[in-house]
Design a protein around this motif. Structure first.
Motif, PDB file in Angstrom:
ATOM      1  N   PHE B  82       1.016  -1.142   0.338  1.00  0.00           N
ATOM      2  CA  PHE B  82       0.098   0.236   0.092  1.00  0.00           C
ATOM      3  C   PHE B  82       1.123   1.589   0.158  1.00  0.00           C
ATOM      4  O   PHE B  82       0.820   2.124  -0.957  1.00  0.00           O
ATOM      5  N   THR B  83       1.799   1.360   0.555  1.00  0.00           N
ATOM      6  CA  THR B  83       2.347   2.197   0.731  1.00  0.00           C
ATOM      7  C   THR B  83       3.226   2.327  -0.375  1.00  0.00           C
ATOM      8  O   THR B  83       3.605   3.340  -0.941  1.00  0.00           O
ATOM      9  N   GLU B  84       3.678   1.390  -1.136  1.00  0.00           N
ATOM     10  CA  GLU B  84       4.721   1.463  -2.171  1.00  0.00           C
ATOM     11  C   GLU B  84       3.518   1.790  -3.065  1.00  0.00           C
ATOM     12  O   GLU B  84       4.172   3.004  -4.699  1.00  0.00           O
ATOM     13  N   GLY B  88       4.625   8.041  -0.991  1.00  0.00           N
ATOM     14  CA  GLY B  88       5.134   8.536  -0.036  1.00  0.00           C
ATOM     15  C   GLY B  88       4.969   8.491   0.844  1.00  0.00           C
ATOM     16  O   GLY B  88       6.142   7.095   1.424  1.00  0.00           O
ATOM     17  N   ALA B  89       4.487   8.919   2.254  1.00  0.00           N
ATOM     18  CA  ALA B  89       4.972   8.429   3.414  1.00  0.00           C
ATOM     19  C   ALA B  89       4.610   6.832   3.991  1.00  0.00           C
ATOM     20  O   ALA B  89       3.605   5.887   2.758  1.00  0.00           O
ATOM     21  N   LYS B  90       5.501   6.313   4.908  1.00  0.00           N
ATOM     22  CA  LYS B  90       5.425   5.042   5.797  1.00  0.00           C
ATOM     23  C   LYS B  90       4.657   4.724   6.105  1.00  0.00           C
ATOM     24  O   LYS B  90       4.111   5.144   6.879  1.00  0.00           O
ATOM     25  N   ILE B  91       3.025   3.237   6.065  1.00  0.00           N
ATOM     26  CA  ILE B  91       1.998   3.901   6.176  1.00  0.00           C
ATOM     27  C   ILE B  91       2.127   2.212   7.328  1.00  0.00           C
ATOM     28  O   ILE B  91       2.615   1.727   7.001  1.00  0.00           O
ATOM     29  N   TYR B  92       1.333   2.606   8.916  1.00  0.00           N
ATOM     30  CA  TYR B  92       1.059   1.692   9.387  1.00  0.00           C
ATOM     31  C   TYR B  92      -0.426   1.506   9.629  1.00  0.00           C
ATOM     32  O   TYR B  92      -1.081   2.548  10.108  1.00  0.00           O
ATOM     33  N   PHE B  93      -0.678   0.265   9.342  1.00  0.00           N
ATOM     34  CA  PHE B  93      -1.770  -0.440   9.810  1.00  0.00           C
ATOM     35  C   PHE B  93      -1.591  -0.467  11.409  1.00  0.00           C
ATOM     36  O   PHE B  93      -1.415  -1.648  11.871  1.00  0.00           O
ATOM     37  N   LYS B  94      -2.923  -0.120  12.861  1.00  0.00           N
ATOM     38  CA  LYS B  94      -3.301  -1.138  13.962  1.00  0.00           C
ATOM     39  C   LYS B  94      -4.335  -1.700  13.615  1.00  0.00           C
ATOM     40  O   LYS B  94      -5.066  -0.742  13.402  1.00  0.00           O
ATOM     41  N   ARG B  95      -3.819  -2.752  13.908  1.00  0.00           N
ATOM     42  CA  ARG B  95      -5.023  -3.985  13.577  1.00  0.00           C
ATOM     43  C   ARG B  95      -5.903  -4.001  14.659  1.00  0.00           C
ATOM     44  O   ARG B  95      -6.411  -5.388  15.027  1.00  0.00           O
ATOM     45  N   ASP B  96      -6.878  -3.681  14.618  1.00  0.00           N
ATOM     46  CA  ASP B  96      -8.083  -2.926  15.566  1.00  0.00           C
ATOM     47  C   ASP B  96      -9.101  -4.640  14.725  1.00  0.00           C
ATOM     48  O   ASP B  96      -9.681  -4.331  15.938  1.00  0.00           O
ATOM     49  N   HIS B 388       8.263   9.717   6.176  1.00  0.00           N
ATOM     50  CA  HIS B 388       6.802  10.239   7.197  1.00  0.00           C
ATOM     51  C   HIS B 388       6.182   8.792   7.090  1.00  0.00           C
ATOM     52  O   HIS B 388       5.720   8.129   6.332  1.00  0.00           O
ATOM     53  N   LEU B 389       6.044   9.116   9.470  1.00  0.00           N
ATOM     54  CA  LEU B 389       5.882   8.134   9.247  1.00  0.00           C
ATOM     55  C   LEU B 389       3.857   8.304   9.511  1.00  0.00           C
ATOM     56  O   LEU B 389       3.726   9.056  10.932  1.00  0.00           O
ATOM     57  N   LEU B 390       2.968   6.967   9.447  1.00  0.00           N
ATOM     58  CA  LEU B 390       1.807   7.217   8.834  1.00  0.00           C
ATOM     59  C   LEU B 390       0.924   5.922  10.022  1.00  0.00           C
ATOM     60  O   LEU B 390       1.390   5.292   9.526  1.00  0.00           O
ATOM     61  N   VAL B 391       0.145   6.317  10.803  1.00  0.00           N
ATOM     62  CA  VAL B 391      -0.398   5.314  11.323  1.00  0.00           C
ATOM     63  C   VAL B 391      -1.981   5.196  11.792  1.00  0.00           C
ATOM     64  O   VAL B 391      -2.094   6.259  11.405  1.00  0.00           O
ATOM     65  N   MET B 392      -2.462   4.584  10.550  1.00  0.00           N
ATOM     66  CA  MET B 392      -4.192   4.336  10.458  1.00  0.00           C
ATOM     67  C   MET B 392      -4.638   3.524  11.355  1.00  0.00           C
ATOM     68  O   MET B 392      -4.516   2.640  11.216  1.00  0.00           O
ATOM     69  N   ASN B 393      -5.845   3.551  12.274  1.00  0.00           N
ATOM     70  CA  ASN B 393      -6.329   2.694  12.885  1.00  0.00           C
ATOM     71  C   ASN B 393      -7.582   2.335  12.129  1.00  0.00           C
ATOM     72  O   ASN B 393      -8.480   2.325  11.542  1.00  0.00           O
TER      73      ASN B 393
END
Lengths: 283, 413
Positions: B82-84, B88-96, B388-393
């Protein structure tokens, strides 16, 4: 609660009404209708007919999309009123028109806080006072959440009627009394409007509790549907309040499109006469 | 002198995390606007909640449950493809969405059921929109053997049938609500009507960070486990805090859960994503209460509401039942006015596209609610540098939405 600098005016129509009835040894009948239900003209005709039919005071509901303390009957009346175009301005206009022919019967506006808040609290109290309103009941604004309406209402000489319920404890009761004028509205049940009133003993015990703490008149409402209940409740009350039973009567006379028929006005007024009769006979 | 300065700095340090005040207000928002019948109950709840907030025994019991029953901590996952794809920003998913019951809602329900038990309540009621909260309530009630009744709008029952089946299987009594548009707002009205009727034995388990005080605070506290974990996990894997946070907002419980831990870290950009429905320019066609609403009072608190000029609440619209609510939690309303969180809107269509792309690039089917957050990440990430570190819930999984989604995109199954 800040009450400093507040001018309590206590000689409005509500106080006069209770003083007069008290002298006669009579309990007041206080019917509720929703403004604009089923449409502006019909509700105006009902309103104008209420005093002659037996209303000593009148409670007018300001329709709201989300009446959380109301049962299905009064919810439906709010929906009908809003659908037919009722607004806060029209509700105030309704009172203005009533006052052209009746300068004596006290009018109480009842509703939820959001429409008042959006209309503007200061503008609201000023406009309704000018139109001839005597008191207000805002269901979702208990005394300890009310830091906005109390002072302006007092300064306009409007009565701020508060609810006391079976869940109200002694400490809250003391505070509520401090921030109530006109009368105390005792909610006879835990539940929404139109529920069944079953435990008269509990009503009697709680009213006794209120009387020992306050000299204010007490109106009792919620779940009062028959003239027998009116007579029974009048033993404890200074005013008996009936709403859902009247609204249900309106609903029963509407045509298949929800419009009023030639039966609507007269059947509600007949019911008011019937329900209020036991109170008149007591004299 | 230095000591004075430190004292003066104190409120500034905790500028965004100290609310609500003793009356339940975040600035002008929040409060306790309920009928007198409910006031003693709300005050009783506040006292009960205050007594467990700092009770180590309660908190330990909750932690155990969250870990061994709820499946916490949930992973913080680097979404590489997804990041690739976005470049752009490096995308993390918080896996709730990997929590037991499939969303963040269980965090709150485990906390509230322990509280209800301590209060000696023997009956639970709740409202639900998408059914995720309803399922979480039904789950904890099954676990503790307490009867529960769940109010759900008739419209929502139809569009979230898998969750309806789960709730029924779990033994909950489901009460369809037909007033209004038959969605979350109406379900909440009827749950309040139930509570006002059953005052002695009933605990009302609100699912979002709204309602009268102390609910917004309590639900936030129970959901804050999300952000607290992200903080630790990010420090462990990247050695620093994230640069941006993104979460979807209906009432706002998953969002405040992620955001709260980071509110005072001013360098972090925070975005709340509302439901733009058919588009925010379409009258009554969206549920973006902060982008388009006005302050008002509903369901016990002052907040931003979708309403007309006369103070009547609008129904709003979102394809996502969980975001289809005309209000928002009062803390979000305050954070908007403070300018600390930026609130944006994403349309039904953008969310559907994001759902498909996430599913096909990452092998994760998100619920429609976090698909709104994903869609905003798709707009935001390409504008940001790679470090850039981006976290999405990713607060819920999409199983419940399969019928809605396949119908909306015209897929034959």
């Amino acid at each position: 609660m800040k009450s400093l600098g507040v001018r309590k005016i206590i000689n409005n129509r509500i106080d006069q009404c209770f003083t007069e009835l008290n002298a006669l040894g009579r309990t007041a009948f206080l019917p509720y209708i929703t403004a604009g239900d089923p449409d502006f003209e019909t509700s105006k005709r009902i309103l104008l007919g209420l005093p002659a039919a037996g209303a000593d005071l009148i409670e007018i509901g300001m329709p709201f999309s989300d009446p959380m303390a109301d049962g299905s009957i009064i919810q439906a009346s709010s929906v009908r009123a809003l659908k037919s175009g009722q607004t806060m301005n029209k509700t105030i206009d309704l009172v203005r028109r009533f006052r052209k022919s009746d300068s004596k019967t006290p009018i109480i506006l009842m509703g939820y806080y959001n429409p008042v808040y959006v209309y503007g609290v200061n503008r609201f109290v000023s406009d309704i006072k000018k139109a001839g309103v005597d008191g207000i009941i805002i269901v979702d604004l208990p005394h300890d959440a009310d830091c906005e309406l109390y002072a302006p209402a007092m300064n306009e000489g409007l009565s701020l009627i508060r609810l006391v319920t079976p869940t109200t404890d002694h400490a809250r009761l003391q505070n509520i009394i401090q921030h109530t004028t006109g009368f105390i509205y005792y909610v006879s049940i835990t539940g929404v409007t139109g529920s069944e009133l079953t435990n008269i003993e509990e009503v009697a015990a709680n009213v006794k509790r209120i009387r020992s703490a306050s000299a204010l008149p007490i109106g009792i409402g919620f779940g009062i549907k028959t003239h027998v209940q009116v007579a029974e409740i009048s033993r404890y009350a200074d005013a008996v309040i009936a709403g859902s039973v009247l609204i249900n009567k309106i609903a029963g006379t509407l045509d298949e499109n929800g419009k009023s028929t030639n039966k609507t006005v007269c059947s509600v007024l007949n019911l008011v006469s019937k329900l209020s009769l036991p109170l008149k006979l007591k004299v | 002198m230095a000591q004075f300065k430190a004292l003066a700095d104190q409120p500034e340090l905790d500028k965004y995390r100290s609310g609500p005040d003793n009356y339940g207000y975040f600035g002008n928002f929040g409060g306790r606007y309920v009928a007198e019948t409910l006031m003693p109950l709300v005050l009783e709840l506040e006292r009960a909640y205050d007594s467990v907030r700092c009770d180590r025994c309660f908190q330990n019991e909750l932690r155990e449950l969250l870990n061994h029953y709820g499946g916490r901590p949930s992973p913080l996952y680097l979404a590489e493809r997804f990041t690739e794809h976005l470049g752009g920003a490096k995308i993390y998913f918080k896996r709730d969405e990997l929590n037991h019951t499939g969303s963040h809602k269980i965090n709150n329900c485990l906390g509230q059921i322990l509280l209800a038990l301590r209060m000696g309540k023997t009956r639970i009621i709740a409202e639900t929109g998408a059914g995720q909260h309803g399922v979480a309530v039904a789950t904890v009630c099954a676990k503790y053997g307490i009867p529960c009744e769940i109010y759900m709008g008739a419209t929502d029952i139809e569009r979230q049938s898998p969750n309806v089946a789960r709730m029924k299987l779990l033994g909950a009594q489901l009460n369809p609500v037909t007033s209004g548009a038959g969605t979350l707002k109406d379900a909440m009205n009827d749950a309040l009507r139930d509570w006002v009727t059953n005052v002695k034995n009933t605990y009302y388990m609100i699912g979002t960070a709204a309602g009268p005080h102390p609910y917004p605070q309590m639900v936030r506290d129970f959901q804050s486990v999300i952000g607290n974990e992200v903080r630790e996990q990010m420090l462990a894997c990247e050695g620093r805090l994230p640069d941006s946070l993104v979460a979807c907002i209906g009432g706002g419980s998953n969002a405040i859960g992620l955001f709260h831990s980071f509110l005072n870290d001013k360098q972090i950009n925070i975005y709340g994503v509302e439901a733009g429905g058919h588009g925010i320019e379409v009258e009554n066609g969206h549920a973006a209460s902060m982008t388009c609403g006005q302050p008002g009072i509903l369901h016990g608190n002052r907040t931003y509401l979708l309403q007309d000029d006369d103070g009547q609440i609008l129904e709003g619209h979102s394809l996502s039942a969980g975001l289809d609510y005309p209000g928002v939690g009062p803390e979000h309303a305050w954070l908007k006015d403070k300018g600390r969180v930026q609130y944006v809107a994403i349309t039904d269509k953008e969310a559907l596209d994001a759902l498909r792309i996430c599913t096909q690039l990452e092998g994760i089917i998100p619920a429609l609610e976090p698909s709104h957050a994903i869609a905003y990440v798709m707009k935001l990430a390409p504008t940001l540098p790679k470090q850039h570190l981006l976290v999405m819930n990713l607060c819920g999984r999409g199983d419940k939405d399969l019928f809605t989604v396949t119908r909306a995109i015209g897929m034959n199954i």
